[in-house]
Each structure stands twice: as C-alpha cells, then as structure tokens.
Scaffold this motif. Structure first.
Motif, PDB file in Angstrom:
ATOM      1  N   GLY A   1      -2.847 -32.750  30.335  1.00  0.00           N
ATOM      2  CA  GLY A   1      -2.559 -33.403  31.604  1.00  0.00           C
ATOM      3  C   GLY A   1      -1.992 -32.436  32.629  1.00  0.00           C
ATOM      4  O   GLY A   1      -2.375 -32.453  33.809  1.00  0.00           O
ATOM      5  N   ALA A   2      -1.082 -31.560  32.187  1.00  0.00           N
ATOM      6  CA  ALA A   2      -0.463 -30.605  33.111  1.00  0.00           C
ATOM      7  C   ALA A   2      -1.469 -29.574  33.604  1.00  0.00           C
ATOM      8  O   ALA A   2      -1.442 -29.173  34.783  1.00  0.00           O
ATOM      9  N   ILE A   3      -2.361 -29.112  32.723  1.00  0.00           N
ATOM     10  CA  ILE A   3      -3.372 -28.149  33.143  1.00  0.00           C
ATOM     11  C   ILE A   3      -4.338 -28.784  34.131  1.00  0.00           C
ATOM     12  O   ILE A   3      -4.727 -28.170  35.143  1.00  0.00           O
ATOM     13  N   ALA A   4      -4.735 -30.028  33.876  1.00  0.00           N
ATOM     14  CA  ALA A   4      -5.623 -30.725  34.808  1.00  0.00           C
ATOM     15  C   ALA A   4      -4.960 -30.861  36.179  1.00  0.00           C
ATOM     16  O   ALA A   4      -5.607 -30.661  37.222  1.00  0.00           O
ATOM     17  N   ALA A   5      -3.676 -31.182  36.201  1.00  0.00           N
ATOM     18  CA  ALA A   5      -2.956 -31.305  37.470  1.00  0.00           C
ATOM     19  C   ALA A   5      -2.894 -29.963  38.184  1.00  0.00           C
ATOM     20  O   ALA A   5      -3.079 -29.885  39.413  1.00  0.00           O
ATOM     21  N   SER A   6      -2.640 -28.876  37.434  1.00  0.00           N
ATOM     22  CA  SER A   6      -2.551 -27.553  38.056  1.00  0.00           C
ATOM     23  C   SER A   6      -3.888 -27.135  38.660  1.00  0.00           C
ATOM     24  O   SER A   6      -3.935 -26.491  39.708  1.00  0.00           O
ATOM     25  N   ARG A   7      -4.977 -27.506  38.013  1.00  0.00           N
ATOM     26  CA  ARG A   7      -6.294 -27.176  38.576  1.00  0.00           C
ATOM     27  C   ARG A   7      -6.565 -27.968  39.850  1.00  0.00           C
ATOM     28  O   ARG A   7      -7.160 -27.449  40.794  1.00  0.00           O
TER      29      ARG A   7
END
Length: 318
Positions: free
Chosen positions: A24-30
């Motif tokens: 979830g955090a990686i998706a948000a950062s992208r």
C-alpha cells in the motif's frame, strides 16, 4: 499449547500485515511521484522492520520495556548471527565495498551509540531524539551518495521497490491496504505478546529472555525470508544490504520512536551481556566482510554456531 498457538498466529499476522502495508505504501509513493530509490530505501526499509516496530511500540505502551528493548537487541543479534550465518552457509556472500563502508560503519556506530546512551540505565526522550536525528542523517547520506554515484546498493533499493507487483491502484484500495496492513500488525502484535508472555510465565523465564529470543526471531522472519531467497538466487548484496539496513532502522528508528512514546528502563542483563553481544556480532561481521569482501561458508557456520551458544547461554545463565 494456547500460548504457543497465539505466538504462531501472531507471527503469521505480523508477516502478512508487513507485506500488505509495504504494498500500500509503495503504491501511494508511486502515485505521488516518489523516486524508486527513495521508496526502496525508506518504505521497503521500514516495511521489513514493521513487525519489530509495532511489537516494540505495543510493548512500550503496555509497560513491558524488557520486551520492547529485548526485541530490538535480540533482532539485531539474530539478523547477523542467525540469518546472515544461514545465508552464508547456503552460498558464500560477496559484498560491494562502497555499501559496506557506509552501512557497515553505521551499524557499528548505531550499536555503540545504544551502549553509550544506555549507560544511564534507561532510554529517555532525549536519547530518542538523538536516535531519530541519527536516522535522518543516515537517510540523507544514503540517498545523496546513491543518487550522485553508481553504488550497487542504490540499484538494490530501487529494484526492491520496482519488483513489487500486484499493487493496489486507486486511492481507495491503497488506503484500505494500508489500514488493513496496520490492523494485521496491531492484531499480530497483541497475539505475539500474549503468547510470548504466557510462555515466559509458564517456563519461569524472564520476559527479557523471551523478548531477546522468541519475540526477536518471530519479528525478524520478513528479513529472514528476503535474505534466504536472495541467497538462494545468488544475490548476496541484497541479503547483506537487507540485514545491515534492518539493523540500522531497528536501533535508530524503532527504539527512537518507542522511547519517544514511553521512556524505556534497561534490564540489567541487557546492560551486562546482550548489548555487548550486539556490538560484538556487528564488529565480527565487519571483520569477516572486510577480509576479501565476502562471507564464506566457514564464517557463516561460525556465526550460526555463535547464535546457538548465545541462545543456550540466555536460557541457562539468566
């Protein structure tokens, strides 16, 4: 049986929750345009240590400082002696000198800083601020060094973020993934602590020992999985970099956050014994790696054997 089952389910939920939170955090950062390098360095780095983070915070807030501190000290000892020892037995591990000079040095410095600040008998909020400032300085140093010149560790951090697949796409699913991951981490932490404390009471073993061994190994399973898979694939840099980064985050980040929320008195056995094992294992690892920039199978076996002796001494002597 009840406590062992609680411990096992807690470990499983912590592992799943950490994975879900990372995605979830990686998706948000992208979605907001954060670079893969920074995403891998910060989000993946913190993500693999999220079980240690939640367990230590939970223990600190519930007046269980022996488990909060023991979890971190024990995880750092286990990361080097158990996980890297096992990985080196699987395949000899070569490392890049640039990353070793930076991350290896910071691991030793962080361990020594812990010993220095723990001399007072407790980690207070002032000590926590020193840890967190140190972590911020490390992240700035790492990002700048890996952005300005070709350091293989930078490729590793970027690849860690880029290789994550099946990420949530909309902001709704991203938010749900982050909340679900946090919920699993919190629930898993409660079950793990319930099981660990119950086992400690049933066996008549101090909570500190359980935190340093059972809890520490349980929360380190994400690092173990990543490192063993990397070793099997002959990606030694990923395995070594994952462990060094985890140990840095554990001391500077997790203890920093935990001590900000609740000052942590130090157990006598950690002051007398375990903190020196943590520092000694880091120094020995650096010695092994600097001699030929590799960790051989024999050296891995020495690390594994040392961990066995450490666990035996923990239960027999204390």
């Amino acid at each position: 049986m009840e406590f062992a089952l609680s411990l096992a389910i807690g470990i499983a939920l912590l592992t799943l929750g950490g994975e879900t939170l990372i995605r979830g955090a990686i998706a948000a950062s992208r979605r907001v345009g954060v670079s893969p390098l920074l995403t891998g360095l910060v989000i993946v780095g913190f993500g693999t240590s999220s079980p240690e983070l939640v367990v230590s915070i939970d223990a600190a807030l519930n007046a269980q400082p022996d488990i909060a501190v023991g979890n971190i000290v024990g995880s750092n000892i286990g990361n080097i002696l158990l996980i890297l020892g096992l990985c080196a037995v699987i395949t000899p591990m070569t490392v890049q000198p640039q990353a070793l000079r930076r991350d290896g040095l910071v691991v030793v410095i962080a361990s020594a800083l812990f010993i220095l600040l723990a001399l007072s008998g407790a980690l207070g909020r002032g000590d926590a601020l020193i840890f967190l400032v140190g972590l911020a300085a490390y992240l700035v140093w790492a990002y700048r060094s890996e952005s300005r010149q070709h350091i293989p560790a930078g490729d590793m951090h970027a690849a860690e973020a880029e290789e994550m697949t099946a990420l949530p796409r909309s902001w709704l699913t991203i938010g749900l993934a982050i909340l679900f991951g946090l919920g699993l981490l919190i629930g898993g932490s409660r079950l793990l602590l319930h099981g660990a404390i119950g086992i400690a009471e049933a066996m008549g073993v101090p909570e500190t020992v359980i935190g340093l061994t059972l809890v520490a190994v349980g929360t380190s399973l994400p690092e173990m999985a990543v490192s063993v898979i990397a070793a099997l694939r002959r990606h030694a840099d990923v395995a070594v970099g994952n462990i060094l980064g985890s140990n840095i985050f554990n001391v500077l980040g997790i203890l920093g956050i935990s001590a900000i929320l609740q000052p942590l008195p130090m157990a006598e056995r950690i002051l007398v014994f375990d903190q020196w094992v943590m520092l000694g294992s880091a120094v020995v690892l650096m010695g092994f790696l600097y001699t030929g920039l590799r960790l051989s199978r024999i050296e891995g076996a020495i690390l594994l054997g040392s961990y066995g002796v450490y666990v035996w001494l923990s239960f027999v002597t204390f």
